[in-house]
Design an enzyme around this catalytic site. Structure first.
Site, PDB file in Angstrom:
ATOM      1  CB  SER A  42      47.300  39.158  33.670  1.00  0.00           C
ATOM      2  OG  SER A  42      48.218  38.246  33.102  1.00  0.00           O
ATOM      3  CE1 TYR A  67      43.516  36.011  32.039  1.00  0.00           C
ATOM      4  CE2 TYR A  67      45.800  36.419  31.427  1.00  0.00           C
ATOM      5  CZ  TYR A  67      44.837  36.249  32.400  1.00  0.00           C
ATOM      6  OH  TYR A  67      45.166  36.319  33.729  1.00  0.00           O
TER       7      TYR A  67
END
Length: 94
Positions: A42, A67
């Site tokens: 990501s 995350y």
């Protein structure tokens, strides 16, 4: 598992999905002679980068969410599997 904000409320869910899940997939690949693996990372790994355009040369060692930390962990374990077991691994940052 995606989601910066939800990862703040339930970080363990993201550790299970992103770190354990990536490791399980890499281990399966190693045990079953899968040679080429693509890992989804990501752009969240860049944290609070002030850059207009991200670069792989940027420092990504200071995640700002669970995350992002789990996605960076997936990149690191992927590199380890590449070095130890000669798996061809491509990490993509979206």
């Amino acid at each position: 598992r995606a989601g910066v904000r939800p990862s703040i409320d339930d970080p363990l869910l993201y550790v299970r999905a992103n770190v354990a899940g990536t490791t399980n997939m890499l281990e399966y690949s190693r045990l079953h002679s899968v040679r080429n693996v693509v890992v989804a990372s990501s752009s969240s790994v860049y944290g609070e980068s002030g850059s207009t355009y991200f670069s792989e040369a940027e420092d990504v060692d200071y995640p700002v969410s669970p995350y992002a930390a789990t996605k960076r962990s997936g990149e690191l374990i992927s590199r380890t599997y590449h070095r130890l077991y000669d798996l061809n691994i491509t990490n993509l940052r979206f």
